[in-house]
Design an enzyme around this catalytic site. Sequence first.
Site, PDB file in Angstrom:
ATOM      1  N   ALA A  28       0.858  -1.186   0.000  1.00 55.79           N
ATOM      2  CA  ALA A  28       0.000   0.000   0.000  1.00 55.79           C
ATOM      3  C   ALA A  28       0.891   1.231   0.000  1.00 55.79           C
ATOM      4  CB  ALA A  28      -0.908   0.000   1.226  1.00 55.79           C
ATOM      5  N   LEU A  51      -0.948  -5.717   4.620  1.00 55.53           N
ATOM      6  CA  LEU A  51      -0.015  -6.154   3.586  1.00 55.53           C
ATOM      7  C   LEU A  51       1.381  -6.218   4.196  1.00 55.53           C
ATOM      8  CD1 LEU A  51      -1.336  -3.889   0.699  1.00 55.53           C
ATOM      9  CD2 LEU A  51      -1.737  -6.350   0.973  1.00 55.53           C
ATOM     10  N   SER A  52       2.312  -6.816   3.476  1.00 62.08           N
ATOM     11  CA  SER A  52       3.654  -6.937   4.054  1.00 62.08           C
ATOM     12  C   SER A  52       4.230  -5.574   4.386  1.00 62.08           C
ATOM     13  CB  SER A  52       4.586  -7.708   3.120  1.00 62.08           C
ATOM     14  OG  SER A  52       4.599  -7.135   1.832  1.00 62.08           O
ATOM     15  N   GLU A  53       3.928  -4.549   3.563  1.00 64.60           N
ATOM     16  CA  GLU A  53       4.352  -3.189   3.878  1.00 64.60           C
ATOM     17  C   GLU A  53       3.339  -2.159   3.404  1.00 64.60           C
ATOM     18  OE1 GLU A  53       8.176  -4.459   5.350  1.00 64.60           O
ATOM     19  OE2 GLU A  53       7.159  -5.107   3.524  1.00 64.60           O
ATOM     20  N   THR A  54       3.220  -1.100   4.197  1.00 62.15           N
ATOM     21  CA  THR A  54       2.514   0.110   3.779  1.00 62.15           C
ATOM     22  C   THR A  54       3.535   1.240   3.771  1.00 62.15           C
ATOM     23  OG1 THR A  54       0.360  -0.592   4.641  1.00 62.15           O
ATOM     24  CG2 THR A  54       0.711   1.773   4.373  1.00 62.15           C
TER      25      THR A  54
END
Length: 300
Positions: A28, A51-54
């Site tokens: 994101a 998610l794994s990263e924002t």
Amino acid sequence: MADPDVKKLPIFQVDAFTDKPFAGNPAAVCLLEDMDLTEEHQQKIAAEMNLSETAYLRKLNPGDDFSSSSKFGLRWFTPTNEVALCGHATLASAATLFYMMKNPSSQLTFQTLSGDLFARREGDFISLDLPENKSQPQDGGKYKDLIKATIGSFPVQEVRFCSSVGGDLLIRIPDSITREQFEKMTPDIQGMMAAHQEEIRGVIVTLKGSLENGCVDDEGVQYDFVSRFFDPWSGLPEDPVTGSAHTVLASYWAKELGKTEFYARQCSQRGGVLRVRLRGDGRVDVKGQAVVVTTGKIRI
């Protein structure tokens, strides 16, 4: 009826290191506009996105604009914590600015916890300029429980540790292991959680590519190496495609293969392909494609 006091921020979901939707690694990307969110609020949004990263892009000066400026602040949060470096969410951030905000810059600069990072347009690809992260030989005994929980009965060829990327344990398995076997490897996630030590960000498992072990693409072109990345303590068991891990892998495989340019695949269920180049100045170019799959606004 719309509430005029409700604040909303633009947010995008981008699949990185792929040329088609629903593959690669999703991230994101939130544009902070002129709003300064607290760390707590950024962490809550990252947990909501799950998610794994924002990634959070912020303007550095009052006159800056996401559609025209070339330098921004950038931070990354997993669902549980902030991280010092994230390649795929940096690629996703650059894609958002290039493709959605129509930013015409040929190169973008991101101020991050890992220093200045750079993203360049290269045709249909975006090339990230990231710091090289060197690993050191590691006695596997210190992490034997974590290693066994990760790779099970697979033999270990070499164990290394990289502290500069936040703490990555690098496990190389023998060249005789096939891609099919590698992709079927199923870590004991609970065992990994139990064996986790504070200095470990994640576990990289890597395999040298060859025609014999089936590490080739759909056209039969051999990958130089393949990998998988596990960090269940960050909220998701396996990261689909990890740009930052390839700053460690490039440094390692350059010595092993005697070359500096690599064609690599991360063998998660979603999968992703990367072009990686180790430069002579302590930097690594990680090149990939990205697809924006969702656009919208998030309520603050």
